[in-house]
Design a protein around this motif. Structure first.
Motif, PDB file in Angstrom:
ATOM      1  N   CYS A   1      -5.084   1.770  -6.363  1.00 54.74           N
ATOM      2  CA  CYS A   1      -5.916   2.391  -7.397  1.00 54.74           C
ATOM      3  C   CYS A   1      -6.500   1.318  -8.322  1.00 54.74           C
ATOM      4  N   ASP A   2      -6.156   0.063  -8.040  1.00 50.69           N
ATOM      5  CA  ASP A   2      -6.711  -1.083  -8.777  1.00 50.69           C
ATOM      6  C   ASP A   2      -6.455  -1.013 -10.278  1.00 50.69           C
ATOM      7  N   ILE A   3      -5.280  -0.532 -10.622  1.00 50.68           N
ATOM      8  CA  ILE A   3      -4.820  -0.553 -12.022  1.00 50.68           C
ATOM      9  C   ILE A   3      -3.631  -1.507 -12.087  1.00 50.68           C
TER      10      ILE A   3
ATOM     11  N   ARG B   1      -3.769  -6.357  -3.675  1.00 50.79           N
ATOM     12  CA  ARG B   1      -2.985  -7.471  -3.125  1.00 50.79           C
ATOM     13  C   ARG B   1      -1.527  -7.103  -2.844  1.00 50.79           C
ATOM     14  N   THR B   2      -1.058  -5.938  -3.331  1.00 48.56           N
ATOM     15  CA  THR B   2       0.316  -5.521  -3.034  1.00 48.56           C
ATOM     16  C   THR B   2       0.390  -4.668  -1.759  1.00 48.56           C
ATOM     17  N   ARG B   3      -0.763  -4.403  -1.143  1.00 42.11           N
ATOM     18  CA  ARG B   3      -0.778  -3.495   0.010  1.00 42.11           C
ATOM     19  C   ARG B   3      -0.029  -4.068   1.213  1.00 42.11           C
TER      20      ARG B   3
ATOM     21  N   GLY C   1       3.558  12.316   8.244  1.00 37.39           N
ATOM     22  CA  GLY C   1       2.983  11.019   7.893  1.00 37.39           C
ATOM     23  C   GLY C   1       2.702  10.964   6.404  1.00 37.39           C
ATOM     24  N   PHE C   2       2.838   9.786   5.819  1.00 38.16           N
ATOM     25  CA  PHE C   2       2.590   9.652   4.375  1.00 38.16           C
ATOM     26  C   PHE C   2       1.589   8.544   4.103  1.00 38.16           C
ATOM     27  N   SER C   3       0.979   8.647   2.921  1.00 34.61           N
ATOM     28  CA  SER C   3       0.123   7.580   2.405  1.00 34.61           C
ATOM     29  C   SER C   3       0.757   7.041   1.132  1.00 34.61           C
ATOM     30  N   VAL C   4       0.661   5.737   0.945  1.00 37.34           N
ATOM     31  CA  VAL C   4       1.156   5.106  -0.280  1.00 37.34           C
ATOM     32  C   VAL C   4      -0.039   4.883  -1.204  1.00 37.34           C
ATOM     33  N   VAL C   5       0.129   5.220  -2.484  1.00 38.01           N
ATOM     34  CA  VAL C   5      -0.872   4.875  -3.498  1.00 38.01           C
ATOM     35  C   VAL C   5      -0.239   3.848  -4.423  1.00 38.01           C
ATOM     36  N   THR C   6      -0.782   2.642  -4.401  1.00 34.85           N
ATOM     37  CA  THR C   6      -0.169   1.549  -5.137  1.00 34.85           C
ATOM     38  C   THR C   6      -1.094   1.047  -6.248  1.00 34.85           C
TER      39      THR C   6
ATOM     40  N   LEU D   1       4.334   7.261  -4.252  1.00 31.55           N
ATOM     41  CA  LEU D   1       3.826   6.462  -5.374  1.00 31.55           C
ATOM     42  C   LEU D   1       4.318   5.020  -5.218  1.00 31.55           C
ATOM     43  N   GLY D   2       3.388   4.063  -5.264  1.00 31.54           N
ATOM     44  CA  GLY D   2       3.717   2.683  -4.912  1.00 31.54           C
ATOM     45  C   GLY D   2       4.058   1.789  -6.075  1.00 31.54           C
ATOM     46  N   CYS D   3       4.544   2.364  -7.178  1.00 27.15           N
ATOM     47  CA  CYS D   3       4.963   1.532  -8.306  1.00 27.15           C
ATOM     48  C   CYS D   3       5.927   2.338  -9.175  1.00 27.15           C
TER      49      CYS D   3
END
Ligand code: 2AL
Length: 243
Positions: free
Chosen positions: A141-143, A117-119, A108-113, A176-178
């Motif tokens: 990460c709200d950046i 609002r892009t989630r 299983g993976f987690s995305v960090v974006t 990594l989400g970007c």
């Protein structure tokens, strides 16, 4: 072979960062041509941005008939299906590549974006590509995208959010989400002790592999060239005289 890597936003410095990530994994016989569209948003952080990025992406596909394959280097994979209708060679999106790669090295993976609002878009894509079970969570990460370049705290923030995500989601891999996070991949992986997947690199090697296998986008069904049609207003240049 020649792979055209398209940064769907119009920020040249981000195209340079994307190019470096793609070139770092390209084989000796592969030329990576990283391009910035002639029109579109400076960054992609909303559905509106995604929609308005697509014409520039399609131009970048249509203007490269000699390319063997394409990478769409934005995590929302904007216009992916339309790009496949235009392209002869394979087209791979970075969310698609990263999520598939993540399922090969963990359960299983987690995305960090970037922004919260892009989630939703990342969740939708995970449902399409790998099923909802493999993607255990999407965390922001709200950046903002363009702040990734010059905010000195970015690596620490991404690692902090990723570490919490691994615990909370009970996941094994970070995606990594970007595209603008590509340069953080190796350092984040070293700090976290788990595989961290940068979709730009993953999509580049995937396109390279598909071209090496000799497979192209199927033109039999839905990815056949779009039919002849008149487009008006600012879209006049997209008019198709043949299918
Ligand atoms: C992105 C990305 O990869 N490029 C961009 O402009 N926005 N993704 C994101 N989640 O913010």
């Amino acid at each position: 072979m020649r792979i055209r890597v398209i940064n769907p936003n119009t920020t040249e410095s981000m195209t340079a960062l994307i190019a470096a990530s793609a070139r770092a994994v390209a084989g000796p016989g592969t030329v990576v041509e990283a391009v910035t569209p002639a029109m579109g948003p400076a960054s992609i952080e909303s559905h509106y941005d995604e929609a308005l990025a697509v014409p520039g992406i399609l131009q970048a596909i249509a203007s490269a008939p000699a390319a063997d394959g394409f990478v769409l280097a934005c995590f929302g994979d904007p216009g992916l299906d339309a790009a496949r209708e235009l392209a002869a060679g394979p087209v791979v999106g970075i969310a698609e590549a990263a999520m598939h790669a993540a399922t090969l090295v963990g359960r299983g993976f987690s995305v960090v974006t970037t922004l919260s609002r892009t989630r939703g878009r990342a969740h939708d894509l995970a449902g399409r590509y790998v099923g909802a079970g493999a993607c255990r969570g999407v965390h922001a990460c709200d950046i903002p995208v363009l702040d990734l370049e010059d905010d000195p705290g970015v690596l620490d923030r991404v690692v902090e959010v990723a570490r919490a995500a691994l615990d909370r989601d009970d996941s094994d891999v970070i995606v990594l989400g970007c595209a603008g996070m590509a340069d953080l991949c190796a350092r984040a992986s070293a700090e976290l002790g788990v595989p961290v997947i940068d979709g730009v690199a993953a999509a580049t090697v995937l396109v390279q592999s598909l071209v090496t296998l000799g497979v192209r986008t199927s033109k039999r069904g839905e990815y056949a060239p779009p039919p002849a049609k008149l487009y008006t207003g600012p879209l006049t240049g997209f008019t198709r005289t043949s299918g």
